[in-house]
Design an enzyme around this catalytic site. Structure first.
Site, short mmCIF file in Angstrom:
data_model
loop_
_atom_site.label_atom_id
_atom_site.label_comp_id
_atom_site.label_asym_id
_atom_site.label_seq_id
_atom_site.Cartn_x
_atom_site.Cartn_y
_atom_site.Cartn_z
N ARG A 105 0.85 -1.11 0.09
CA ARG A 105 0.01 -0.06 0.05
C ARG A 105 0.93 1.14 -0.06
O ARG A 105 1.81 1.33 0.76
CB ARG A 105 -0.87 -0.13 1.29
CG ARG A 105 -1.99 1.05 1.02
CD ARG A 105 -2.76 0.78 2.38
NE ARG A 105 -2.15 0.81 3.68
CZ ARG A 105 -3.01 1.02 4.86
NH1 ARG A 105 -4.33 1.46 4.65
NH2 ARG A 105 -2.39 1.27 5.87
N THR A 109 -1.00 7.67 -1.27
CA THR A 109 -2.13 7.38 -2.00
C THR A 109 -3.16 6.36 -1.50
O THR A 109 -4.18 6.28 -1.70
CB THR A 109 -1.86 7.22 -3.56
OG1 THR A 109 -1.40 5.61 -3.47
CG2 THR A 109 -1.06 8.14 -4.06
N ASP A 201 -0.72 -2.01 12.74
CA ASP A 201 -0.08 -2.57 11.67
C ASP A 201 -0.06 -4.08 11.84
O ASP A 201 0.77 -4.54 12.57
CB ASP A 201 0.79 -2.01 11.13
CG ASP A 201 1.33 -2.38 9.84
OD1 ASP A 201 1.50 -1.72 8.88
OD2 ASP A 201 1.71 -3.69 9.51
N ASP A 204 3.13 -5.40 10.91
CA ASP A 204 4.21 -5.04 11.92
C ASP A 204 4.22 -5.83 13.11
O ASP A 204 5.45 -6.15 13.82
CB ASP A 204 4.20 -3.58 12.11
CG ASP A 204 4.91 -2.60 11.26
OD1 ASP A 204 5.90 -3.26 10.38
OD2 ASP A 204 4.64 -1.53 10.99
N1 URA Z 1 -3.42 -2.50 7.51
C1 URA Z 1 -3.12 -2.76 8.74
O1 URA Z 1 -2.07 -3.35 9.09
N2 URA Z 1 -3.83 -2.01 9.72
C2 URA Z 1 -4.94 -1.27 9.31
O2 URA Z 1 -5.69 -0.94 10.39
C3 URA Z 1 -5.28 -1.12 8.29
C4 URA Z 1 -4.53 -1.66 7.24
#
Ligand code: URA
Length: 210
Positions: A105, A109, A201, A204
């Site tokens: 991602r 954008t 995330d 992560d």
């Molecule tokens: N991707 C993620 O890892 N966490 C989110 O909250 C949104 C997209």
């Protein structure tokens, strides 16, 4: 599957998810719980797989016993966070074929950028389960599913851990034929595209990269 969105409200899933959401949960615990939840979600997702029968011999007698019909399932991980769901699903469905879609991602954008695509042969004859823990904007999931359709897949399902209403709506608009199974439908996205309340995330947290 007929319903577009299924939220699996099983108490074990909900309890494990709460631990995963907590800021202070360690990487090791997060990863282990993700593996356990993905088994439970996979169980729900595969509830309607078609069965056939085969003749077997038990120690007592011969019988017509149920077995899964058709080609082996294809599990497709949307990299990199999808791999966290994949491991648990493979525990449950060890003979599944596995594909990978590499999309990241763009943080500016929020649009998906493709960098890898490798999927099992004869996708058109398989049930295809695409996995990504977070259905947030839906941009990468929608793009990944389009790539699977372009590769011939016809029966596609999408499995995630958390979904935002925005992502569910986007998925329904782009791919109304793809049922979504999730452990929770959260409130909304924030201005950075994160699910609220969410868990941060997912990549992560499972790989310990932050
Ligand atoms: N991707 C993620 O890892 N966490 C989110 O909250 C949104 C997209």
């Amino acid at each position: 599957m007929t319903q577009h969105l299924t939220v699996v409200e099983h108490p074990l899933i909900q309890h494990k998810l709460t631990i995963m959401r907590r800021r202070d949960t360690s990487t090791a615990v997060f990863r282990q719980l993700l593996r356990e939840i993905s088994q439970l979600l996979a169980y729900e997702m595969t509830r309607d797989l078609p069965l056939t029968t085969t003749t077997i011999e038990t120690p007592v007698t011969e019988m017509e016993a149920p077995t899964l019909a058709g080609r082996k399932l294809a599990l497709v991980s949307i990299l990199r966070a999808g791999n966290g769901l994949l491991d648990g699903m493979l525990d449950l469905i060890p003979s599944a074929r596995v594909g990978f879609v590499g999309l990241y991602r763009d943080e500016e954008t929020l649009e998906p950028v493709k960098y890898y695509f490798k999927v099992p042969a004869q996708l058109d004859k398989r049930v295809v389960i695409a996995v990504d823990p977070m259905l947030a904007t839906g941009n990468s999931s929608v793009a990944a599913i389009q790539m699977l359709k372009d590769a011939g897949a016809k029966d596609i399902r999408f499995l995630c851990l958390l979904a935002a209403p925005e992502g569910v709506a986007r998925m329904k608009e782009a791919h109304p034929d793809v049922p979504v199974v999730t452990a929770a439908l959260d409130e909304r996205l924030n201005e950075k595209g994160y699910i609220v309340p969410g868990l941060g995330d997912a990549g992560d947290r499972m790989f310990g990269t932050k």
